[in-house]
Motif scaffolding. Sequence first.
Motif, PDB file in Angstrom:
ATOM      1  N   GLY A  30      12.768 -46.933  38.616  1.00 30.48           N
ATOM      2  CA  GLY A  30      12.413 -46.582  40.071  1.00 30.48           C
ATOM      3  C   GLY A  30      10.726 -46.520  40.170  1.00 30.48           C
ATOM      4  N   PRO A  31      10.176 -46.387  41.175  1.00 33.94           N
ATOM      5  CA  PRO A  31       8.874 -46.246  41.302  1.00 33.94           C
ATOM      6  C   PRO A  31       8.528 -44.747  40.590  1.00 33.94           C
TER       7      PRO A  31
ATOM      8  N   ARG B  48      11.530 -50.597  47.981  1.00 32.30           N
ATOM      9  CA  ARG B  48      10.632 -51.910  47.565  1.00 32.30           C
ATOM     10  C   ARG B  48      10.813 -51.890  46.223  1.00 32.30           C
ATOM     11  N   ALA B  49      10.751 -51.047  45.405  1.00 34.04           N
ATOM     12  CA  ALA B  49      10.722 -50.981  44.016  1.00 34.04           C
ATOM     13  C   ALA B  49      11.987 -51.180  43.512  1.00 34.04           C
TER      14      ALA B  49
ATOM     15  N   SER C 173       5.255 -51.435  41.441  1.00 30.14           N
ATOM     16  CA  SER C 173       4.321 -50.490  42.268  1.00 30.14           C
ATOM     17  C   SER C 173       4.151 -50.790  43.772  1.00 30.14           C
ATOM     18  N   PHE C 174       4.371 -49.912  44.746  1.00 27.61           N
ATOM     19  CA  PHE C 174       3.941 -50.330  46.220  1.00 27.61           C
ATOM     20  C   PHE C 174       2.591 -50.305  46.531  1.00 27.61           C
TER      21      PHE C 174
ATOM     22  N   VAL D 275       2.026 -52.057  35.057  1.00 26.12           N
ATOM     23  CA  VAL D 275       2.146 -51.746  36.501  1.00 26.12           C
ATOM     24  C   VAL D 275       1.731 -52.930  37.377  1.00 26.12           C
ATOM     25  N   TYR D 276       2.767 -53.128  38.097  1.00 25.73           N
ATOM     26  CA  TYR D 276       2.277 -54.719  38.956  1.00 25.73           C
ATOM     27  C   TYR D 276       2.880 -54.209  40.467  1.00 25.73           C
ATOM     28  N   PRO D 277       2.350 -55.175  41.232  1.00 18.97           N
ATOM     29  CA  PRO D 277       2.531 -55.026  42.707  1.00 18.97           C
ATOM     30  C   PRO D 277       3.960 -55.521  43.070  1.00 18.97           C
ATOM     31  N   VAL D 278       4.770 -54.946  43.860  1.00 24.08           N
ATOM     32  CA  VAL D 278       5.786 -55.236  44.291  1.00 24.08           C
ATOM     33  C   VAL D 278       5.601 -56.368  45.468  1.00 24.08           C
TER      34      VAL D 278
END
Length: 358
Positions: free
Chosen positions: A19-20, A160-161, A217-218, A237-240
């Motif tokens: 999860g996040p 979102r994650a 990551s949000f 770590v990459y954008p959702v």
Amino acid sequence: MLRIHFTGKDLGGVRMAAGPDPLWETILSFHRIRDRRGPLVFGEWRKETRARLKGETVPISALVPRRGYFPDFLTPFEGRAGFETGLDALRATPPERVRAELALLAVGRAGTGHRGAGHLGAGQEGGYEPGAGRLGALVDALRTYHRAAIEPYWPHIRARAEADRALRGRALLDGGADELLGTLPPMLRWRSPVLEADYPVDRELRLDGRGLLLQPSFFCRGTPVVHRDPTLPPVLVYPVTHSDAPAVTERPGPSLGRLVGHTRSAVLRAIEHGSTTSELARRTGVSLASASQHACVLREAGLVVTLRHGNAVLHTLTPLGAALLRGGATADGRSVRNDGRSVRNGDGRYARNGPFTS
């Protein structure tokens, strides 16, 4: 450009975060709250969060420049287990490590640079010295900021994650690590055995058999993030994918009133572990158009998140949707309101790692 080099063992060690990570979200959101980019996603969040904050963020500003490197000890690996666990690990950072990473931070006062490059951002906002007392003050500031900026939006961030995790997990099951790495956002490109990423500077990261944790990551934006120290457990770590802005409250609308009947209940249950529209139609015995319409109603009601990948879409439950299936309780036994927040004793307070009153 960032290049992450894989061995065969590393491919077998690719895994998705559960999860996040609350500390990563806290630190990365501190970047977002000080810029004006992404107004559709972050604009209202900035306004609401700034209204809750006063001068509590000074210790954070001293360590997190507007751009560039910030110390790795701010995002310990233990943070995956929870915000307070991460804060305990941060507080226990050895003084010699704090000094070394603060020295890297200080180098950047005269120039610009980016996290992971050994350079620092444009200017440092304040000073900072290692020590148990100063780390304690930093932890207190992070906790206060987290309660204002992250906790009220945690159900949305988590949804979102988890939707991203479901999408990547399907790719892993369908085609293994190669397929999974090939489905990452466009700023990441899998060219076996190297994963390339848009990055402000050139950086080579060799996994050397340690595998890689993929952390959606949000609040990550534009480019992925990795630790500066190559000896730390590798995390990317990459954008959702964003479809709307995080919200603290949502008034029950007409969509919630339409959530009745056997068919829609069956649709919600069919989405429990993730489902494409075609699978949804097949599992519930309705037409493709009907499945799409039901999913749309559930999404408008805040019960479902939909992500598009290529020509297909994947529907997953939000925490509120999952709680509805469990009879109105979250996994930790708390009740859930229509706005997606967990509450205790009906007093309006809610928290994942501590109370926050709106």
